[in-house]
Design an enzyme around this catalytic site. Structure first.
Site, PDB file in Angstrom:
ATOM      1  N   GLU A 111       0.824  -1.215   0.000  1.00 35.63           N
ATOM      2  CA  GLU A 111       0.000   0.000   0.000  1.00 35.63           C
ATOM      3  C   GLU A 111       0.858   1.265   0.000  1.00 35.63           C
ATOM      4  O   GLU A 111       0.712   2.131   0.851  1.00 35.63           O
ATOM      5  CB  GLU A 111      -0.976  -0.018   1.185  1.00 35.63           C
ATOM      6  CG  GLU A 111      -1.982  -1.157   1.098  1.00 35.63           C
ATOM      7  CD  GLU A 111      -3.027  -1.181   2.204  1.00 35.63           C
ATOM      8  OE1 GLU A 111      -2.764  -0.621   3.283  1.00 35.63           O
ATOM      9  OE2 GLU A 111      -4.107  -1.758   1.974  1.00 35.63           O
TER      10      GLU A 111
ATOM     11  N   GLU B  89     -12.417  -2.009  12.656  1.00 31.71           N
ATOM     12  CA  GLU B  89     -12.486  -1.299  11.373  1.00 31.71           C
ATOM     13  C   GLU B  89     -13.660  -1.773  10.514  1.00 31.71           C
ATOM     14  O   GLU B  89     -14.444  -0.971  10.036  1.00 31.71           O
ATOM     15  CB  GLU B  89     -11.170  -1.487  10.618  1.00 31.71           C
ATOM     16  CG  GLU B  89     -11.193  -0.858   9.234  1.00 31.71           C
ATOM     17  CD  GLU B  89      -9.879  -1.017   8.483  1.00 31.71           C
ATOM     18  OE1 GLU B  89      -8.941  -1.612   9.024  1.00 31.71           O
ATOM     19  OE2 GLU B  89      -9.806  -0.541   7.331  1.00 31.71           O
TER      20      GLU B  89
ATOM     21  N   ASP C 267      -8.411  -8.879   4.615  1.00 34.36           N
ATOM     22  CA  ASP C 267      -8.148  -7.732   5.483  1.00 34.36           C
ATOM     23  C   ASP C 267      -9.196  -7.609   6.592  1.00 34.36           C
ATOM     24  O   ASP C 267     -10.028  -6.709   6.544  1.00 34.36           O
ATOM     25  CB  ASP C 267      -8.139  -6.453   4.623  1.00 34.36           C
ATOM     26  CG  ASP C 267      -7.596  -5.258   5.384  1.00 34.36           C
ATOM     27  OD1 ASP C 267      -7.105  -5.446   6.511  1.00 34.36           O
ATOM     28  OD2 ASP C 267      -7.667  -4.145   4.851  1.00 34.36           O
TER      29      ASP C 267
HETATM   30  C1  GCU Z   1      -6.219  -1.941   6.120  1.00 32.56           C
HETATM   31  C2  GCU Z   1      -6.551  -0.604   6.691  1.00 32.56           C
HETATM   32  C3  GCU Z   1      -5.405   0.353   6.565  1.00 32.56           C
HETATM   33  C4  GCU Z   1      -4.134  -0.276   7.113  1.00 32.56           C
HETATM   34  C5  GCU Z   1      -3.883  -1.600   6.439  1.00 32.56           C
HETATM   35  C6  GCU Z   1      -2.720  -2.364   7.065  1.00 32.56           C
HETATM   36  O1  GCU Z   1      -6.167  -1.882   4.728  1.00 32.56           O
HETATM   37  O2  GCU Z   1      -7.690  -0.078   6.061  1.00 32.56           O
HETATM   38  O3  GCU Z   1      -5.729   1.511   7.280  1.00 32.56           O
HETATM   39  O4  GCU Z   1      -3.054   0.566   6.917  1.00 32.56           O
HETATM   40  O5  GCU Z   1      -5.002  -2.421   6.594  1.00 32.56           O
HETATM   41  O6  GCU Z   1      -2.982  -3.265   7.833  1.00 32.56           O
HETATM   42  O7  GCU Z   1      -1.567  -2.066   6.792  1.00 32.56           O
END
Ligand code: GCU
EC number: 3.2.1.131
Length: 674
Positions: free
Chosen positions: A281, A388, A360
């Site tokens: 990400e 979440e 996730d």
């Molecule tokens: C999810 C979450 C993110 C977080 C990511 C992670 O996608 O929405 O906010 O950074 O997990 O675990 O790295």
């Protein structure tokens, strides 16, 4: 005080119980120098719960009854026990003409655990005269991950602002110590204080400008046996060191990290280590330089090894720029595809941290096949305590029941009995550095967790990390009694609500392992196609006749990542557990489930049922008026009513979506919007 102490809120014990304890607590012999933490906790408990202030001595006493606290080696009584670094013993025995309640272990940290456990047992009504307890944690790493940012915000935080940071500064106050007390009382031994996404200012947390202050924080947590860890940015040598690369095989980079490690350990000699979200990400990682995760992680691990630190490397790696028209790439396969080939290549002080499922933290996913897939790699199970995707602490959703199912999952990696719990406690593959990480649900709100009942999630996480064999019903009972006292009705109703709540949430949101029908970005509330045409690899591909992704051997091949018999069980629509049906299969709406009902009708039914169950929770809670503190009563009541309203929204949006897709009405003629 502008916050409550959750399960550590010591209340007065009934007079007869307090009476029996007075003799024991009037004199306490503590054979451990520098033990103010032990004394403070005993004093606090005695004053509030028994109504006396103990006298403390640093030598054995001549008294009829007393408590003696000390490490095995400093006791006048010789006991031949191997308790390890964190195990402790509580034992009532007679010695030298006295009756002694002994609290002992091999380290100071073990004594802290022992004291908290003793007080817990007394509060739960165990007889002090008969104490005979030997406890050792099963998993070595029992960590909380805070996704806190230096500006005080918390990524996916639903309980206020950070208790660690504000306006780019590190906060240290009474609450810091009280947090350490809460965590030590449930056996947590490590805290990563900053977000895994290390951007902007957070990159500087390992810089000298912050290390001085971090040292103070570490000093407080150390007293409670808790180590501090930091999330780092893999490209720090560029951002902080002025280098033109962060290539892990470049000697200048490795040297920069070695020097950085030395600097950190000069301030914090027992610093835990780094948590790294790399190549994930948009966070930089070794792939940017054509290197593997193993090369990246090992380079950092070698910088920390001389000081005893570890690198915790996250397996949450996938293509986050997928095209929804691409039917070949399956995000569920990504963690395994990335990490399985590297099994055996990681240094001993590297631990791979793996989310419980392959996607996730959805309300239900199968267990990540990396558990059982990597036999020669240390592993940490990552759970999300913060809700979440499970109601963001507005909805009551106790996660302990789900976690217990995950821990009891048999991977069959070494035949029957290869449970996830035996992987994370290190016994199955005979590895030492394993354990648990929970993404914290804590913020600076009055009750720490936003929803008062969400404290149970934090409590259950700690207790399961200490002992994954513990029954979840028992953990729930403990939490309720410690938090609300002995009222039978409170115990009955709250445990009913907690034990049922995850299933209820699943029913009115996305049953059958569907997941993802949420609003993009903030992830709250229903949106059936919110993630359907996005880049995140999160599709259900519903059309007029069927829904779900075929992840079988005939589809994306995800099922092949499991050991037999799961491979075959998941692969076959007739044997696949129904609560994961749409995770593994593409299923026609008229497919008949074991109940004889169609998938579609069951979808409708579950959504109606889920809302009815929330109505039932409200009734159960109303019955507790005047039995729980009024402020808690009101706060929870308010959230339950929000939950009901939002559960109805979920029900109506999801049912309407399926009705509009299929044109098939509800057999029972309930209201669905045309
Ligand atoms: C999810 C979450 C993110 C977080 C990511 C992670 O996608 O929405 O906010 O950074 O997990 O675990 O790295």
């Amino acid at each position: 005080m502008d916050y409550r102490m959750c399960w550590l809120e010591y209340r007065g014990l009934p007079a007869d119980a307090a009476g029996k304890l007075k003799d024991w607590f009037s004199s306490v012999s503590i054979l451990e120098p520098g033990s103010s933490v032990l004394k403070d906790e005993i004093r606090r408990f005695s004053e509030r719960s028994i109504g006396i202030t103990p006298r403390f001595y640093s030598r054995p006493l001549k008294k009829e009854k007393y408590i003696m606290v000390g490490r095995l080696e400093s006791l006048p009584i010789k006991l031949d026990e191997n308790l390890g670094e964190e195990g402790f013993m509580l034992r009532t025995l007679e010695w030298n003409g006295s009756k002694i309640l002994l609290v002992t272990g091999e380290t100071k940290k073990a004594l802290v655990y022992g004291i908290f456990d003793l007080m817990k047992r007394i509060r739960l009504g165990e007889d002090i005269e008969k104490m005979n307890v030997l406890e050792k944690p099963k998993a070595k790493f029992r960590m909380l991950n805070h996704w806190d940012n230096l500006d005080g915000t918390i990524e996916r935080g639903y309980a206020g602002n950070s208790i660690f940071f504000k306006d780019n500064r590190i906060i240290i106050n009474q609450r810091t110590q009280d947090y350490a007390r809460l965590l030590a009382s449930i056996g947590i031994n490590g805290v990563v204080i900053n977000n895994v996404n290390v951007k902007k200012r957070e990159v500087y947390l390992i810089d000298s400008i912050y290390l001085k202050r971090l040292k103070k924080l570490a000093d407080i947590f150390r007293e409670y046996g808790i180590k501090i860890y930091l999330s780092i940015n893999f490209a720090s040598p560029v951002y902080l060191g002025g280098l033109d690369t962060a290539d892990p095989l470049d000697e200048r980079v490795a040297r920069w990290w070695r020097e950085k490690a030395r600097e950190i350990y000069d301030y914090i000699p027992d610093f835990g280590g780094f948590l790294v979200k790399a190549d994930s990400e948009f966070n930089p990682g070794p792939h940017m330089f054509g290197r593997t995760h193993a090369e990246g992680a090992n380079m950092l691990a070698r910088a920390l090894a001389p000081f005893g630190g570890v690198v915790i490397w996250r397996a949450f790696v996938y293509n986050c720029l997928q095209d929804w028209r691409d039917y070949k790439t399956d995000r569920a396969k990504a963690a395994y595809d990335n990490f399985k080939p590297l099994d055996g290549q990681f240094d001993d002080n590297v631990i791979i941290q793996i989310k419980y499922g392959p996607m996730d933290f959805q309300v239900r996913e199968p267990v990540n096949p990396l558990f059982g897939g990597m036999e020669r790699t240390n592993q940490i199970l990552e759970l999300q305590i913060t809700q979440e995707y499970t109601g963001q602490q507005i909805h009551l959703c106790f996660l302990g029941t789900l976690w217990k199912e995950i821990l009891e999952f048999d991977t069959f990696a070494k035949g029957e009995g290869s449970y996830v719990k035996r992987i994370v406690d290190g016994t199955l593959f005979d590895r030492e550095n394993n354990g648990f990480a929970g993404v914290s649900n804590v913020g600076d709100s009055v009750n720490w967790t936003g929803h008062d009942l969400a404290q149970a999630n934090l409590y259950a996480f700690g207790r399961l990390a200490w002992n994954p064999d513990e029954e979840i019903e028992r953990i729930v009972e403990e939490w309720i009694k410690l938090t609300f006292g002995d009222d039978e009705k409170v115990l009955e109703n709250v445990s009913y609500m907690l034990m049922k709540s995850h299933r209820t949430y699943e029913k009115y949101t996305t049953p059958f392992g569907l997941g993802w029908m949420v609003n993009p970005g903030h992830h709250y509330g229903p949106n059936p196609e919110g993630y359907e045409y996005s880049k995140w690899g999160t599709y259900h591909r519903a059309n007029w006749e069927a829904i779900g992704v075929d992840r079988t051997s005939r589809g994306t091949g995800y099922t092949l990542q499991y050991h037999s018999p799961w491979k075959e069980i998941y692969d076959d629509i007739n044997t696949c557990p129904e609560d994961l049906l749409l995770f593994f299969h593409r299923v026609r709406y008229d497919h008949r489930l074991k109940s004889g009902k169609t998938l579609l009708q069951t979808m409708y039914d579950l959504h109606f049922e889920g809302v009815e169950e929330v109505e039932e929770f409200i009734k159960k809670w109303e019955e507790l008026k005047d039995r729980v503190p009024p402020d808690i009563f009101e706060r929870v009541k308010e959230r339950l009513h929000m939950q009901l309203e939002h559960a109805k929204e979920w029900r109506d949006v999801i049912n309407t979506y399926f009705y509009r897709r299929t044109g098939i009405p509800d057999e029972k003629g309930r209201k669905i919007y045309p």
